[in-house]
Scaffold this motif. Structure first.
Motif, PDB file in Angstrom:
ATOM      1  N   ALA A   1       0.937  -1.179  -0.101  1.00  0.00           N
ATOM      2  CA  ALA A   1      -0.287  -0.016   0.009  1.00  0.00           C
ATOM      3  C   ALA A   1       0.846   1.219  -0.057  1.00  0.00           C
ATOM      4  O   ALA A   1       2.136   1.046   0.562  1.00  0.00           O
ATOM      5  N   PHE A   2       0.451   2.386  -0.475  1.00  0.00           N
ATOM      6  CA  PHE A   2       1.251   3.592  -0.639  1.00  0.00           C
ATOM      7  C   PHE A   2       1.020   4.516   0.664  1.00  0.00           C
ATOM      8  O   PHE A   2      -0.080   4.351   1.152  1.00  0.00           O
ATOM      9  N   LEU A   3       1.820   4.927   1.332  1.00  0.00           N
ATOM     10  CA  LEU A   3       1.973   5.465   2.669  1.00  0.00           C
ATOM     11  C   LEU A   3       1.468   6.714   2.519  1.00  0.00           C
ATOM     12  O   LEU A   3       1.735   7.620   1.501  1.00  0.00           O
ATOM     13  N   GLY A   4       0.520   7.305   3.445  1.00  0.00           N
ATOM     14  CA  GLY A   4      -0.092   8.532   3.300  1.00  0.00           C
ATOM     15  C   GLY A   4       0.513   9.188   4.816  1.00  0.00           C
ATOM     16  O   GLY A   4       0.738  10.445   4.597  1.00  0.00           O
ATOM     17  N   ASN A   5       0.445   8.640   5.704  1.00  0.00           N
ATOM     18  CA  ASN A   5       0.836   9.198   6.974  1.00  0.00           C
ATOM     19  C   ASN A   5       1.164   8.133   7.949  1.00  0.00           C
ATOM     20  O   ASN A   5       0.581   7.088   8.000  1.00  0.00           O
ATOM     21  N   GLU A   6       2.159   8.294   8.844  1.00  0.00           N
ATOM     22  CA  GLU A   6       2.925   7.577   9.563  1.00  0.00           C
ATOM     23  C   GLU A   6       3.699   8.141  10.943  1.00  0.00           C
ATOM     24  O   GLU A   6       4.119   9.208  10.749  1.00  0.00           O
ATOM     25  N   ALA A   7       3.308   7.395  12.041  1.00  0.00           N
ATOM     26  CA  ALA A   7       3.973   7.701  13.130  1.00  0.00           C
ATOM     27  C   ALA A   7       4.053   6.804  14.082  1.00  0.00           C
ATOM     28  O   ALA A   7       3.148   5.783  14.094  1.00  0.00           O
TER      29      ALA A   7
ATOM     30  N   THR B   1      -4.058   4.774  21.326  1.00  0.00           N
ATOM     31  CA  THR B   1      -2.735   4.898  21.256  1.00  0.00           C
ATOM     32  C   THR B   1      -2.189   4.499  19.949  1.00  0.00           C
ATOM     33  O   THR B   1      -1.129   4.504  19.601  1.00  0.00           O
ATOM     34  N   ALA B   2      -3.062   3.862  19.166  1.00  0.00           N
ATOM     35  CA  ALA B   2      -2.875   3.277  17.757  1.00  0.00           C
ATOM     36  C   ALA B   2      -3.979   3.247  16.798  1.00  0.00           C
ATOM     37  O   ALA B   2      -5.118   3.105  17.222  1.00  0.00           O
ATOM     38  N   LEU B   3      -3.810   3.630  15.630  1.00  0.00           N
ATOM     39  CA  LEU B   3      -4.706   3.673  14.555  1.00  0.00           C
ATOM     40  C   LEU B   3      -4.063   3.074  13.202  1.00  0.00           C
ATOM     41  O   LEU B   3      -3.063   3.931  12.852  1.00  0.00           O
ATOM     42  N   HIS B   4      -4.707   2.380  12.848  1.00  0.00           N
ATOM     43  CA  HIS B   4      -4.595   1.992  11.173  1.00  0.00           C
ATOM     44  C   HIS B   4      -5.646   2.135  10.429  1.00  0.00           C
ATOM     45  O   HIS B   4      -6.822   1.731  10.851  1.00  0.00           O
ATOM     46  N   MET B   5      -5.427   2.970   9.458  1.00  0.00           N
ATOM     47  CA  MET B   5      -6.555   3.344   8.336  1.00  0.00           C
ATOM     48  C   MET B   5      -6.115   2.766   6.902  1.00  0.00           C
ATOM     49  O   MET B   5      -5.113   3.455   6.391  1.00  0.00           O
ATOM     50  N   ARG B   6      -6.748   1.851   6.815  1.00  0.00           N
ATOM     51  CA  ARG B   6      -6.231   1.419   5.345  1.00  0.00           C
ATOM     52  C   ARG B   6      -7.406   2.017   4.268  1.00  0.00           C
ATOM     53  O   ARG B   6      -8.603   1.464   4.478  1.00  0.00           O
ATOM     54  N   ILE B   7      -7.218   2.708   3.188  1.00  0.00           N
ATOM     55  CA  ILE B   7      -8.158   3.065   2.158  1.00  0.00           C
ATOM     56  C   ILE B   7      -7.855   2.129   0.986  1.00  0.00           C
ATOM     57  O   ILE B   7      -6.791   1.947   0.725  1.00  0.00           O
ATOM     58  N   SER B   8      -8.799   1.553   0.298  1.00  0.00           N
ATOM     59  CA  SER B   8      -8.603   0.931  -0.784  1.00  0.00           C
ATOM     60  C   SER B   8      -9.570   1.380  -1.821  1.00  0.00           C
ATOM     61  O   SER B   8     -10.637   1.553  -1.462  1.00  0.00           O
ATOM     62  N   GLY B   9      -9.070   1.654  -2.962  1.00  0.00           N
ATOM     63  CA  GLY B   9     -10.060   2.070  -4.010  1.00  0.00           C
ATOM     64  C   GLY B   9      -9.410   3.120  -4.770  1.00  0.00           C
ATOM     65  O   GLY B   9      -7.875   2.983  -5.268  1.00  0.00           O
ATOM     66  N   GLN B  10     -10.179   3.989  -5.505  1.00  0.00           N
ATOM     67  CA  GLN B  10      -9.867   4.740  -6.702  1.00  0.00           C
ATOM     68  C   GLN B  10      -8.938   5.664  -6.715  1.00  0.00           C
ATOM     69  O   GLN B  10      -9.069   6.509  -5.720  1.00  0.00           O
TER      70      GLN B  10
ATOM     71  N   SER C   1      -3.099  14.252  17.068  1.00  0.00           N
ATOM     72  CA  SER C   1      -1.870  13.374  17.191  1.00  0.00           C
ATOM     73  C   SER C   1      -2.258  12.370  17.829  1.00  0.00           C
ATOM     74  O   SER C   1      -2.676  11.965  18.841  1.00  0.00           O
ATOM     75  N   ILE C   2      -1.656  11.215  17.098  1.00  0.00           N
ATOM     76  CA  ILE C   2      -1.886   9.668  17.667  1.00  0.00           C
ATOM     77  C   ILE C   2      -0.593   8.987  17.668  1.00  0.00           C
ATOM     78  O   ILE C   2       0.061   9.071  16.507  1.00  0.00           O
ATOM     79  N   ASP C   3       0.038   8.578  18.761  1.00  0.00           N
ATOM     80  CA  ASP C   3       1.342   8.045  18.828  1.00  0.00           C
ATOM     81  C   ASP C   3       1.746   7.114  17.986  1.00  0.00           C
ATOM     82  O   ASP C   3       2.764   7.236  17.176  1.00  0.00           O
ATOM     83  N   ASN C   4       0.900   6.240  17.537  1.00  0.00           N
ATOM     84  CA  ASN C   4       1.277   5.290  16.603  1.00  0.00           C
ATOM     85  C   ASN C   4       0.119   5.140  15.663  1.00  0.00           C
ATOM     86  O   ASN C   4      -0.911   4.776  15.766  1.00  0.00           O
ATOM     87  N   LEU C   5       0.600   5.586  14.333  1.00  0.00           N
ATOM     88  CA  LEU C   5      -0.328   5.731  13.224  1.00  0.00           C
ATOM     89  C   LEU C   5       0.049   5.318  11.900  1.00  0.00           C
ATOM     90  O   LEU C   5       1.039   5.464  11.626  1.00  0.00           O
ATOM     91  N   LEU C   6      -0.862   4.918  11.195  1.00  0.00           N
ATOM     92  CA  LEU C   6      -0.620   4.258   9.885  1.00  0.00           C
ATOM     93  C   LEU C   6      -1.842   4.654   8.822  1.00  0.00           C
ATOM     94  O   LEU C   6      -2.966   3.948   9.244  1.00  0.00           O
ATOM     95  N   ILE C   7      -1.474   5.534   8.074  1.00  0.00           N
ATOM     96  CA  ILE C   7      -2.574   5.628   7.014  1.00  0.00           C
ATOM     97  C   ILE C   7      -2.007   5.480   5.813  1.00  0.00           C
ATOM     98  O   ILE C   7      -1.067   5.861   5.167  1.00  0.00           O
ATOM     99  N   ASP C   8      -2.513   4.350   5.110  1.00  0.00           N
ATOM    100  CA  ASP C   8      -2.218   3.791   3.731  1.00  0.00           C
ATOM    101  C   ASP C   8      -3.153   3.652   2.687  1.00  0.00           C
ATOM    102  O   ASP C   8      -4.416   3.435   3.211  1.00  0.00           O
ATOM    103  N   HIS C   9      -2.842   3.440   1.662  1.00  0.00           N
ATOM    104  CA  HIS C   9      -3.802   3.244   0.414  1.00  0.00           C
ATOM    105  C   HIS C   9      -3.492   2.214  -0.683  1.00  0.00           C
ATOM    106  O   HIS C   9      -2.434   2.001  -1.106  1.00  0.00           O
ATOM    107  N   ALA C  10      -4.273   1.319  -0.697  1.00  0.00           N
ATOM    108  CA  ALA C  10      -4.112   0.319  -1.993  1.00  0.00           C
ATOM    109  C   ALA C  10      -4.905   0.768  -2.847  1.00  0.00           C
ATOM    110  O   ALA C  10      -6.416   0.634  -2.951  1.00  0.00           O
ATOM    111  N   MET C  11      -4.046   1.004  -3.778  1.00  0.00           N
ATOM    112  CA  MET C  11      -5.002   1.733  -5.124  1.00  0.00           C
ATOM    113  C   MET C  11      -5.410   0.598  -5.833  1.00  0.00           C
ATOM    114  O   MET C  11      -5.184  -0.381  -6.180  1.00  0.00           O
TER     115      MET C  11
END
Ligand code: FES
Ligand code: FES
Lengths: 722, 155
Positions: A307-313, A452-461, A496-506
């Protein structure tokens, strides 16, 4: 109010190159002082023409599509010009003029809520420069220092002698003055025209039917065209009857590989003949595509490794693995059609050495490029005349399909002006749709209910992959992450989230995506803000208090959220049967929040009241900002309640408003708007609020029913208590 | 050929009898204030008055209209935008893009002719026109303003 440009190309060629420089805007915006007076009145500079009767014509490069930019930009120029506002009128320069004059008016693009904020600096300089030249002309005539002269409401006065004159009297002399080397712009706190809730300049003709839109265009000897493109995306024409025999029909033509058009005396005749015309299509490779196959493709992306990275901490995956409690949810947001009230249309006349097009467009220069490409003529032999738009919403900017089509038709009938109007059905079947996405969110809470942690995976166009691949960043589409970025002055995440991953599966299904008012902020706000609400409830905390803990480093995001919470009375109980929801986000450079009050009775949703807050930095016309905010709720709630284009057999199933419903008067909530500009930046107002409409309402629906609607639109869900 | 009475004047038009009034107005008569939005009586952009009643002209074939029936379009509401509903619209600066507004105004005038003092529910029931720009709240306020204005004028 808006006149067809009166300045001819001939008058435009003079003296623009000499004035280049001085502004660092990515491109230079010159204010040619030496331009010749045109046949009607002298041009002081590119932005300002003053007529002998004191009328001030302000040139507007961006398009007016209802959003009020025309009035706002005129206010900014007039503010610096110090003219009499009651004497102001406006006109559009043409894209051809812009190119002939070294792009003196900068960009014509009107989208991304950038119409005002991107050009405010140079249009104000345009006004200020013209003012200095008018003063210089008066001072010259009186043989006094310009510094002894004052100006107010179009009257120039020499202080010591008390002599006075007017803009109209010195305009011709002013046009010949040298450009001031430097101008100082006013401090917005001293504004008297800009920043004020002035009525729009373009209202009167919209009340009498006199306003001419693209669809109303008439040229001498004009014929009318109706068109049908292969309803299956990627399909093409294989055969059709070139002789229709229907009344009024003049010609049946193929348009590119994809479409057939009937040209007739009237549009009704053309449409009727087209409806009766057998056309054979090759449906191409996409005829097996359905909403279900697309949903499966996106669902796969939710779990994909890459996945492509959008935001990470920090380390979100590790932190989630060690969390005391995790919460997971999957959301989805469907295709939407822009559904501008005025369908796509354009009028063109083509001859061997010239092509002219009259059209509603959000980007006159893109229309010009499309006309040149479709006509096969050099750009200098093409011209675009912009007309008022019956709505734009992103449909008429990047996507100039209707311009290419009309030119292609006109080219097959040289010398005859052709007006092409899409039927509503054509408009619904050939949109540039709001991209489709799904989103899986996983949040981790510590024993005290802190996130304490959030993973947000976007999939799509990806929109950029389809329409602007050159703007991609190594295969990644940054626009996907609107509102979720780690910082920046446009789309910063407010938590502000200490452990964060926002990514995109195109995952790009073969349906053309486009910039749809609010773009990706729309669904990102639903995903993030509804999930925040889910997390707060999982933690057993108040949704406002839960958010507040994550927002200490984001005071502007927090300020708008606090403002709506306070106004709606978050800390006190709502009226009996009424429930509340909150949402906030940053987009298009502005901070926005909404609080909604809803009730759900026997499954019937009623949105009673919405409070919205906007911090756009600076406000040019608060009355217009209010209208944009109200309109944003109509657009956002239409999508939330009803908006969905479904795919079957590789084509859209919805063809008109009977199956693509939108919000109407009876469902419209009361809207209270808080405009709280904090200064120091320029944000847009046409789009951001759309994004908070749906999540505020969805969170309130949860409060009312305990039901989480995660798959939009709402109409597919039963809100009755089980 | 069809004979119609539009904004008080008789008009003869050479047209297929199935042609909807909307397109006769726009194409044969050059009265483009009445708009096309959907063609299936969904959006109200094409609203005109037929014998005083707000009517969606996109689904009304000219053959269904008698020569004595009075058709009023946005152009015929007043010579100069002075109709109380137009004035209320002006006072509240209602339109955004404006494309739906001819239909909105004609629907509002139709409503006020039947019901001089409409409640919110009356407005909701009668004003089903689509506005994609989202002017609904200002349309509602302008209808109420116009109702107040007409009352004042009458009283
Ligand atoms: S065009 Fe007639 S109701 Fe839409
Ligand atoms: S004002 Fe644009 S559709 Fe209503």
């Amino acid at each position: 109010m808006l006149t067809v440009p009166t300045v001819t190309r001939r008058n435009f060629i003079v003296g623009s190159a000499a004035a280049l420089g001085g502004l660092s805007l990515g491109f230079s915006v010159p204010f040619p002082g030496g331009a010749q007076a045109d046949a009607i009145a002298p041009e002081i500079n590119a932005w300002v023409v003053v007529r002998p009767d004191e009328t001030v014509v302000i040139r507007i490069a961006r398009s007016e599509m209802g959003q009020g930019t025309l009035t706002g930009l005129a206010q900014l120029v007039a503010e610096e010009l110090e003219c009499d506002w009651s004497k102001v009128t406006t006109e559009y320069p043409t894209p051809g003029d812009n190119i002939a004059r070294n792009r003196v008016w900068g960009s014509f693009s009107t989208g991304g809520s950038r119409g005002i904020r991107e050009s405010q600096d140079y249009v104000r300089r345009g006004g200020a420069t013209a003012r200095e030249m008018l003063i210089a002309a008066a001072a010259d005539e009186w043989q006094v220092p310009a510094s002894e002269c004052m100006v107010a409401r179009g009257v120039i006065t020499h202080g010591p002698s008390g002599r006075s004159t007017t803009f109209g009297k010195v305009a011709t002399a002013a046009a010949g003055m040298t450009l001031p080397a430097e101008v100082t712009l006013k401090d917005p706190s001293t504004w008297t025209i800009a920043g004020k809730p002035l009525p729009r300049l373009d209202t009167a003709e919209k009340l009498t039917g006199k306003q001419i839109y693209g669809v109303d265009m008439v040229r001498p000897n004009m014929l009318n065209a109706a068109i049908r493109a292969c309803p299956v995306f990627g399909g093409r024409v294989t055969g059709f009857d070139a002789v229709s025999g229907m009344p009024g029909v003049r010609k049946v033509v193929q348009v590119d590989d994809t479409a057939v058009a009937v040209v007739a005396d009237t549009w009704w005749q053309a449409k009727t003949a087209l409806d009766n015309l057998p056309i054979e299509w090759d449906d191409g490779p996409n005829s097996g595509v359905t909403s279900e196959t697309i949903a499966a493709m996106l669902a796969e992306g939710l779990e994909a490794e890459e996945a492509f990275l959008g935001n990470e901490a920090g380390d979100a995956r590790a932190a989630l693995a060690g969390a005391a409690q995790t919460v997971t949810a999957v959301y989805s947001f469907p295709f939407q059609n822009h559904a501008t009230m005025e369908p796509m249309n354009a009028t063109a006349v083509y001859t061997d050495d010239r092509c002219e097009v009259w059209c509603p467009t959000q980007n006159g220069e893109a229309s010009l490029a499309a006309a040149a490409e479709a006509s096969g003529l050099p750009v200098e032999r093409c011209e675009i005349y912009k007309l008022h738009l019956g709505g734009g919403f992103g449909r008429r900017g990047n996507f100039q399909d209707y311009v290419r089509q009309v030119v292609s038709i006109a080219r097959q009938m040289p010398g005859t002006p052709i007006k092409l109007i899409w039927s509503r059905e054509e408009d619904m079947l050939h949109g540039a749709y709001h991209p489709i996405t799904q989103c899986k969110l996983t949040g981790g809470l510590d024993p005290d209910g802190n996130l304490t942690a959030l993973h947000m995976r976007i999939s799509g166009q990806s929109i950029l992959a389809a329409v602007r691949p050159q703007a991609m960043q190594g295969g990644r589409d940054p626009v996907v992450f609107q509102g979720l970025h780690a910082g920046g002055d446009e789309y910063a995440l407010g938590y502000s989230i200490d452990n964060l991953l926002i990514d995109h599966a195109m995952r790009n299904p073969p349906i053309p995506p486009g910039f749809w008012r609010g773009v990706n902020l729309n669904q990102n706000a639903i995903y993030m803000e509804c999930f925040m609400d889910e997390l707060a409830h999982a933690a057993g905390q108040d949704p406002l208090a839960f958010r507040r803990k994550l927002m200490a480093n984001h005071p502007k995001h927090l300020a708008v959220l606090e403002a709506v919470a306070e106004r709606i009375g978050w800390d006190s109980a709502p009226p009996e049967g009424v429930h509340r929801g909150l949402a906030q986000i940053m987009g298009f450079g502005s901070y926005v929040a909404a609080a909604a009050e809803v009730s759900v009775t026997d499954g019937q949703l009623r949105v009673h009241r919405i409070v919205a807050a906007t911090d756009p930095g600076h406000v040019v016309n608060p009355a217009q900002v209010e209208r944009q905010v109200e309109g944003s709720f109509v657009y956002g709630l239409s999508a939330c309640l009803y908006g969905e284009c479904t795919v079957n057999g590789g084509r859209m199933e919805q063809e008109n408003f009977d199956t693509y419903n939108v919000l109407r008067m009876a469902e419209m909530p009361a809207v209270e708007t808080i405009i709280m500009p904090s200064g120091g930046f320029w944000g847009g107002v046409g789009e951001p609020t759309i994004a908070v409409a749906a999540p505020a309402v969805l969170n309130a629906i949860f409060a009312a029913t305990g039901k989480r609607v995660r798959r939009l639109p709402l109409m597919n869900h039963d809100l009755r208590a089980v | 050929m069809a004979r119609l009475t539009i904004n008080g004047a008789p008009r003869d038009v050479e047209v297929d009898p199935d042609t909807p009034l909307l397109w006769v107005l726009r194409e044969q008569l050059g009265m483009t204030g009445t708009k096309y939005g959907c063609g299936i009586a969904q959006c109200g952009s094409c609203t005109v008055h037929l014998d005083g009643v707000a009517t969606r002209s996109c689904v009304l074939p000219v053959s269904a209209i008698g020569p004595e029936q009075q058709i009023v379009t946005i152009e015929g509401l007043s010579p100069d935008g002075s109709h109380p509903v137009q004035q209320a619209w002006l006072a509240l600066d209602v339109p955004q893009c404006g494309y739906c507004q001819s239909g909105m105004i004609m629907a509002a005038v139709g409503l006020l002719q039947q019901n001089g003092n409409p409640t919110d529910e009356d407005i909701n029931a009668e004003m089903t026109n689509i506005c994609r720009c989202g002017t609904y709240n200002r349309v509602r306020a302008a209808i109420k303003l116009a109702a107040g204005n007409s009352k004042t004028q009458a009283g």
